[in-house]
Design a protein around this motif. Structure first.
Motif, PDB file in Angstrom:
ATOM      1  N   GLU A 173       0.823  -1.204   0.000  1.00 50.20           N
ATOM      2  CA  GLU A 173       0.000   0.000   0.000  1.00 50.20           C
ATOM      3  C   GLU A 173       0.861   1.260   0.000  1.00 50.20           C
ATOM      4  OE1 GLU A 173      -2.671  -0.213   3.265  1.00 50.20           O
ATOM      5  OE2 GLU A 173      -3.858  -1.855   2.436  1.00 50.20           O
ATOM      6  N   ASN A 174       1.934   1.229   0.802  1.00 51.76           N
ATOM      7  CA  ASN A 174       2.834   2.394   0.858  1.00 51.76           C
ATOM      8  C   ASN A 174       3.493   2.658  -0.492  1.00 51.76           C
ATOM      9  OD1 ASN A 174       2.281   2.893   3.558  1.00 51.76           O
ATOM     10  ND2 ASN A 174       3.993   1.644   4.300  1.00 51.76           N
ATOM     11  N   GLU A 175       3.968   1.551  -1.125  1.00 51.26           N
ATOM     12  CA  GLU A 175       4.609   1.719  -2.427  1.00 51.26           C
ATOM     13  C   GLU A 175       3.640   2.285  -3.449  1.00 51.26           C
ATOM     14  OE1 GLU A 175       7.582  -0.944  -4.126  1.00 51.26           O
ATOM     15  OE2 GLU A 175       7.174  -2.303  -2.446  1.00 51.26           O
ATOM     16  N   LEU A 176       2.407   1.772  -3.439  1.00 50.56           N
ATOM     17  CA  LEU A 176       1.408   2.273  -4.386  1.00 50.56           C
ATOM     18  C   LEU A 176       1.066   3.733  -4.106  1.00 50.56           C
ATOM     19  CD1 LEU A 176      -0.960  -0.843  -4.522  1.00 50.56           C
ATOM     20  CD2 LEU A 176       0.573  -0.054  -6.345  1.00 50.56           C
ATOM     21  N   SER A 177       0.956   4.084  -2.808  1.00 53.56           N
ATOM     22  CA  SER A 177       0.649   5.471  -2.429  1.00 53.56           C
ATOM     23  C   SER A 177       1.770   6.410  -2.853  1.00 53.56           C
ATOM     24  CB  SER A 177       0.422   5.575  -0.911  1.00 53.56           C
ATOM     25  OG  SER A 177      -0.701   4.806  -0.527  1.00 53.56           O
ATOM     26  N   GLU A 178       3.021   5.967  -2.666  1.00 57.89           N
ATOM     27  CA  GLU A 178       4.170   6.786  -3.076  1.00 57.89           C
ATOM     28  C   GLU A 178       4.190   6.987  -4.590  1.00 57.89           C
ATOM     29  OE1 GLU A 178       7.647   4.933  -1.549  1.00 57.89           O
ATOM     30  OE2 GLU A 178       7.230   5.479   0.545  1.00 57.89           O
ATOM     31  N   MET A 179       3.823   5.928  -5.321  1.00 58.85           N
ATOM     32  CA  MET A 179       3.789   6.053  -6.775  1.00 58.85           C
ATOM     33  C   MET A 179       2.709   7.037  -7.215  1.00 58.85           C
ATOM     34  SD  MET A 179       4.360   2.054  -7.832  1.00 58.85           S
ATOM     35  CE  MET A 179       4.195   2.346  -9.585  1.00 58.85           C
ATOM     36  N   ILE A 180       1.561   7.010  -6.529  1.00 62.56           N
ATOM     37  CA  ILE A 180       0.495   7.973  -6.842  1.00 62.56           C
ATOM     38  C   ILE A 180       0.950   9.390  -6.521  1.00 62.56           C
ATOM     39  CG2 ILE A 180      -1.829   8.734  -6.192  1.00 62.56           C
ATOM     40  CD1 ILE A 180      -2.512   5.762  -5.738  1.00 62.56           C
ATOM     41  N   SER A 229      -6.500   2.231  -8.763  1.00 62.52           N
ATOM     42  CA  SER A 229      -7.414   1.087  -8.809  1.00 62.52           C
ATOM     43  C   SER A 229      -6.815  -0.125  -8.093  1.00 62.52           C
ATOM     44  CB  SER A 229      -7.721   0.752 -10.268  1.00 62.52           C
ATOM     45  OG  SER A 229      -8.559  -0.380 -10.357  1.00 62.52           O
ATOM     46  N   ILE A 230      -5.514  -0.354  -8.317  1.00 62.41           N
ATOM     47  CA  ILE A 230      -4.841  -1.471  -7.646  1.00 62.41           C
ATOM     48  C   ILE A 230      -4.781  -1.239  -6.136  1.00 62.41           C
ATOM     49  CG2 ILE A 230      -2.634  -2.704  -7.407  1.00 62.41           C
ATOM     50  CD1 ILE A 230      -2.203  -2.170 -10.397  1.00 62.41           C
ATOM     51  N   LEU A 231      -4.511  -0.008  -5.716  1.00 62.52           N
ATOM     52  CA  LEU A 231      -4.451   0.319  -4.290  1.00 62.52           C
ATOM     53  C   LEU A 231      -5.805   0.081  -3.621  1.00 62.52           C
ATOM     54  CD1 LEU A 231      -2.950   1.459  -1.845  1.00 62.52           C
ATOM     55  CD2 LEU A 231      -3.559   3.768  -2.627  1.00 62.52           C
ATOM     56  N   ASP A 232      -6.882   0.458  -4.287  1.00 62.49           N
ATOM     57  CA  ASP A 232      -8.223   0.209  -3.735  1.00 62.49           C
ATOM     58  C   ASP A 232      -8.485  -1.286  -3.569  1.00 62.49           C
ATOM     59  OD1 ASP A 232      -8.737   2.895  -3.666  1.00 62.49           O
ATOM     60  OD2 ASP A 232      -9.766   2.950  -5.610  1.00 62.49           O
ATOM     61  N   SER A 233      -8.012  -2.066  -4.559  1.00 65.62           N
ATOM     62  CA  SER A 233      -8.193  -3.525  -4.481  1.00 65.62           C
ATOM     63  C   SER A 233      -7.423  -4.105  -3.306  1.00 65.62           C
ATOM     64  CB  SER A 233      -7.728  -4.176  -5.782  1.00 65.62           C
ATOM     65  OG  SER A 233      -8.515  -3.731  -6.870  1.00 65.62           O
ATOM     66  N   LEU A 270       4.454  -1.831 -12.695  1.00 64.07           N
ATOM     67  CA  LEU A 270       4.037  -0.438 -12.600  1.00 64.07           C
ATOM     68  C   LEU A 270       5.221   0.507 -12.414  1.00 64.07           C
ATOM     69  CD1 LEU A 270       0.828  -0.741 -10.397  1.00 64.07           C
ATOM     70  CD2 LEU A 270       0.937   0.046 -12.777  1.00 64.07           C
ATOM     71  N   LYS A 271       6.236   0.025 -11.673  1.00 66.46           N
ATOM     72  CA  LYS A 271       7.429   0.857 -11.490  1.00 66.46           C
ATOM     73  C   LYS A 271       8.118   1.125 -12.828  1.00 66.46           C
ATOM     74  CE  LYS A 271       8.706  -0.035  -6.669  1.00 66.46           C
ATOM     75  NZ  LYS A 271       9.710  -0.648  -5.767  1.00 66.46           N
ATOM     76  N   LYS A 272       8.208   0.061 -13.632  1.00 69.64           N
ATOM     77  CA  LYS A 272       8.801   0.232 -14.961  1.00 69.64           C
ATOM     78  C   LYS A 272       7.941   1.182 -15.808  1.00 69.64           C
ATOM     79  CE  LYS A 272      11.039  -4.319 -15.106  1.00 69.64           C
ATOM     80  NZ  LYS A 272      11.096  -5.614 -15.822  1.00 69.64           N
ATOM     81  N   GLU A 273       6.610   0.959 -15.731  1.00 73.00           N
ATOM     82  CA  GLU A 273       5.698   1.825 -16.491  1.00 73.00           C
ATOM     83  C   GLU A 273       5.763   3.257 -15.981  1.00 73.00           C
ATOM     84  OE1 GLU A 273       2.591   2.786 -19.258  1.00 73.00           O
ATOM     85  OE2 GLU A 273       4.076   1.170 -19.090  1.00 73.00           O
ATOM     86  N   ASN A 274       5.855   3.402 -14.651  1.00 70.21           N
ATOM     87  CA  ASN A 274       5.952   4.712 -14.024  1.00 70.21           C
ATOM     88  C   ASN A 274       7.206   5.449 -14.488  1.00 70.21           C
ATOM     89  OD1 ASN A 274       5.104   6.744 -12.208  1.00 70.21           O
ATOM     90  ND2 ASN A 274       6.606   6.046 -10.721  1.00 70.21           N
ATOM     91  N   ALA A 275       8.331   4.724 -14.468  1.00 69.32           N
ATOM     92  CA  ALA A 275       9.599   5.322 -14.904  1.00 69.32           C
ATOM     93  C   ALA A 275       9.525   5.712 -16.382  1.00 69.32           C
ATOM     94  CB  ALA A 275      10.751   4.347 -14.676  1.00 69.32           C
ATOM     95  N   ARG A 276       8.909   4.845 -17.191  1.00 69.68           N
ATOM     96  CA  ARG A 276       8.797   5.128 -18.632  1.00 69.68           C
ATOM     97  C   ARG A 276       7.929   6.363 -18.889  1.00 69.68           C
ATOM     98  NH1 ARG A 276       5.583   4.536 -22.832  1.00 69.68           N
ATOM     99  NH2 ARG A 276       3.876   3.746 -21.536  1.00 69.68           N
TER     100      ARG A 276
END
Length: 274
Positions: A50-57, A83-87, A108-114
């Motif tokens: 959850e923390n990783e997803l929140s940081e990415m958002i 959506s993934i974080l809510d799940s 997602l990290k790769k997609e985020n970086a891209r």
């Protein structure tokens, strides 16, 4: 001492059951402890996910993009992460789900970086284009100012040129002076006999001087002489000549050669043309 076999067997069975209960209790306690520890670990892993997803958002919250077409890409990616974080928050965590979400996080990290790299590149290009646009607009503005200045200057020069052409045209006109018209009774071989009596006038002796003019092209010049009576009627009408929109009824047409020097011209005009 006499031992009863049946009693001995009971004691053996009871002892075995006690040992089995102790072993089962020990195993159950161990399994419960392990299960508890595993559940705690899964909860911790869920929190980390959850923390990783929140940081990415949050990483997208600080990105300010003016271009609408560029802004669309990070918004889509941010929506996927949310959506993934809510799940993750709604579902009961398990080892398999945690593994699945971790796999998604890596993607997602790769997609985020891209996406962020693409956004940075597009933003740099956008800034460069803006700078080019500002420079281009500045150049256009300068050219428009220059063009307006040239148009004003051109209008001024055009008017001046028109004035000069008019002045030159007027300067080319022949200027006459000392114009004299005398009534003539008769002409002899020796002299012209003038008269002031209108009834005795048969001809008119007209003389004038053409001033020198260096702007006029030398050569033959056609001169049209008009003589008017007291009622402003043309005497000895010999035709009409047109000068553009203007016309002149003339009494005599005379051709002279002009060489840019002062020239005196005389002509005899019959009162009644033959």
């Amino acid at each position: 001492m006499i031992v009863n076999p049946q009693f001995f067997n009971y004691r053996l069975i009871i002892g075995s059951l006690v040992i089995a209960i102790v072993i089962l209790s020990s195993f159950s306690y161990s399994s419960y402890s392990e299960l508890t520890e595993n559940q705690v670990f899964i909860e911790q892993e869920k929190g980390l996910v959850e923390n990783e997803l929140s940081e990415m958002i949050s990483s997208y919250d600080g990105v300010k993009i003016e271009n609408k077409s560029i802004r669309r890409h990070p918004e889509i990616t941010k929506s996927k992460i949310s959506s993934i974080l809510d799940s993750v928050k709604r579902l009961k965590p398990s080892a398999s789900l945690i593994s699945k979400y971790k796999s998604q996080i890596r993607w997602l990290k790769k997609e985020n970086a891209r996406v962020l790299a693409m956004v940075n590149t597009l933003e740099v290009e956008n800034k460069t284009l803006k700078q080019e646009t500002v420079r281009f607009e500045s150049e256009i503005s300068k050219k428009e100012v220059l063009s307006r200045g040239l148009k004003i200057e051109n209008r001024t020069l055009s008017k001046r040129n028109t004035d000069l052409k008019l002045d030159l045209y007027q300067a080319k006109n022949l200027i006459l002076t000392n114009v004299e018209a005398t009534g003539v009774k008769r002409i002899t071989s020796k002299r012209i006999v003038a008269t002031k009596l209108a009834r005795k006038v048969n001809k008119f002796h007209v003389c004038f001087t053409i001033l020198n003019n260096k702007f006029t092209d030398p050569g033959e010049k056609e001169l049209y002489i008009q003589v008017l009576d007291s009622k402003m009627n043309v005497i000895a009408d010999k035709g009409t000549v047109h000068f553009g929109k203007k016309s002149l009824i003339y009494s005599e047409k005379k051709t002279v050669f002009y060489s840019n020097e002062e020239l005196t011209v005389c002509s005899i005009i019959e009162k009644r043309p033959k």
